[in-house]
Design a protein around this motif. Structure first.
Motif, PDB file in Angstrom:
ATOM      1  N   ARG A  79       0.833  -1.214   0.000  1.00 26.62           N
ATOM      2  CA  ARG A  79       0.000   0.000   0.000  1.00 26.62           C
ATOM      3  C   ARG A  79       0.864   1.258   0.000  1.00 26.62           C
ATOM      4  N   CYS A  80       1.965   1.242   0.730  1.00 23.04           N
ATOM      5  CA  CYS A  80       2.855   2.408   0.750  1.00 23.04           C
ATOM      6  C   CYS A  80       3.478   2.642  -0.627  1.00 23.04           C
ATOM      7  N   SER A 110       0.929   4.205  -2.746  1.00 27.09           N
ATOM      8  CA  SER A 110       0.744   5.592  -2.338  1.00 27.09           C
ATOM      9  C   SER A 110       1.871   6.467  -2.867  1.00 27.09           C
ATOM     10  N   SER A 116       1.516   6.924  -6.653  1.00 29.67           N
ATOM     11  CA  SER A 116       0.434   7.830  -7.030  1.00 29.67           C
ATOM     12  C   SER A 116       0.769   9.271  -6.659  1.00 29.67           C
ATOM     13  N   ASN A 117       1.525   9.471  -5.568  1.00 28.92           N
ATOM     14  CA  ASN A 117       1.911  10.830  -5.168  1.00 28.92           C
ATOM     15  C   ASN A 117       2.983  11.393  -6.074  1.00 28.92           C
ATOM     16  N   SER A 168      -5.568   6.213  -7.193  1.00 28.92           N
ATOM     17  CA  SER A 168      -4.554   6.663  -6.258  1.00 28.92           C
ATOM     18  C   SER A 168      -4.912   6.270  -4.835  1.00 28.92           C
ATOM     19  N   VAL A 169      -3.879   6.115  -4.027  1.00 34.97           N
ATOM     20  CA  VAL A 169      -4.043   5.699  -2.646  1.00 34.97           C
ATOM     21  C   VAL A 169      -3.500   6.794  -1.754  1.00 34.97           C
ATOM     22  N   SER A 170      -4.287   7.244  -0.801  1.00 35.81           N
ATOM     23  CA  SER A 170      -3.825   8.309   0.093  1.00 35.81           C
ATOM     24  C   SER A 170      -3.214   7.717   1.352  1.00 35.81           C
ATOM     25  N   GLY A 171      -2.485   8.544   2.072  1.00 34.52           N
ATOM     26  CA  GLY A 171      -1.887   8.103   3.330  1.00 34.52           C
ATOM     27  C   GLY A 171      -2.930   7.676   4.336  1.00 34.52           C
ATOM     28  N   ASP A 174      -5.756   6.254   3.588  1.00 39.22           N
ATOM     29  CA  ASP A 174      -6.200   4.918   3.168  1.00 39.22           C
ATOM     30  C   ASP A 174      -5.254   3.846   3.703  1.00 39.22           C
ATOM     31  N   VAL A 175      -3.962   4.125   3.612  1.00 41.07           N
ATOM     32  CA  VAL A 175      -2.964   3.179   4.113  1.00 41.07           C
ATOM     33  C   VAL A 175      -3.127   3.010   5.617  1.00 41.07           C
TER      34      VAL A 175
END
Length: 126
Positions: A93-94, A97, A100-101, A111-114, A116-117
Motif C-alpha cells: 500500500r505504501c 501511495s 500515485s503521489n 490513487s491511494v492516500s496516506g 487509506d494506508v
C-alpha cells in the motif's frame, strides 16, 4: 530442525532432563512423513508437529513439558508468518501511495492516500 531443537530443549532445559533416543527420533521422522503422505502432501506441515506430543516422552509427567514447548514453537512461527503478511500488505500500500503521489496532478481514480494506508493498517491489525 524442530526435532533437533526439541531434543536439545528436553535434554538441556528440562528438569529432570528428558531423553529422546536416536531410534525414537527416527520413528518420529517417519511418523511425520507418513502424516504428510496420508494427507496428500509431499512435505511435513508445521502443524504435523502436534503429533510429537504423543511420542516424545517416557512418563506421563513429561508429556506436558513436550506439549508446552511444541505449542510455543508453533505459536511463534505462526505469529511470524502473520506479521510478515501484515508488513507485506503495508509495504504494498505504501508503494502504491508513493507511486500515485509522484504523479500528482493526474488525479487518477486509482490513487491511494496516506489515510487509506493508515485505515488499512488498522483493519489488518484488528
Amino acid at each position: 530442525d524442530i526435532l533437533a531443537r526439541l531434543r536439545s530443549h528436553l535434554m538441556e532445559e528440562c528438569e529432570p532432563p528428558i531423553y529422546i533416543s536416536d531410534r525414537r527420533l527416527l520413528k518420529c521422522i517417519n511418523m511425520l512423513k507418513m502424516c504428510a503422505f496420508t494427507n496428500g502432501r509431499s512435505q511435513v506441515s508445521e502443524f504435523d508437529m502436534l503429533l510429537l506430543k504423543h511420542v516424545c516422552w517416557s512418563s506421563p509427567e513429561e508429556q506436558g513439558k513436550v506439549d508446552d514447548w511444541i505449542i510455543d514453537q508453533l505459536i511463534s512461527q505462526t505469529e511470524t508468518k502473520q506479521l510478515r503478511y501484515l508488513l507485506l500488505g503495508v509495504f504494498t500500500r505504501c508503494c502504491k501511495s508513493m507511486n500515485s503521489n509522484s504523479g500528482e496532478g493526474s488525479g487518477s481514480a486509482g490513487s491511494v492516500s496516506g489515510s487509506d494506508v493508515a485505515s488499512d493498517v488498522e483493519n489488518l491489525v484488528e
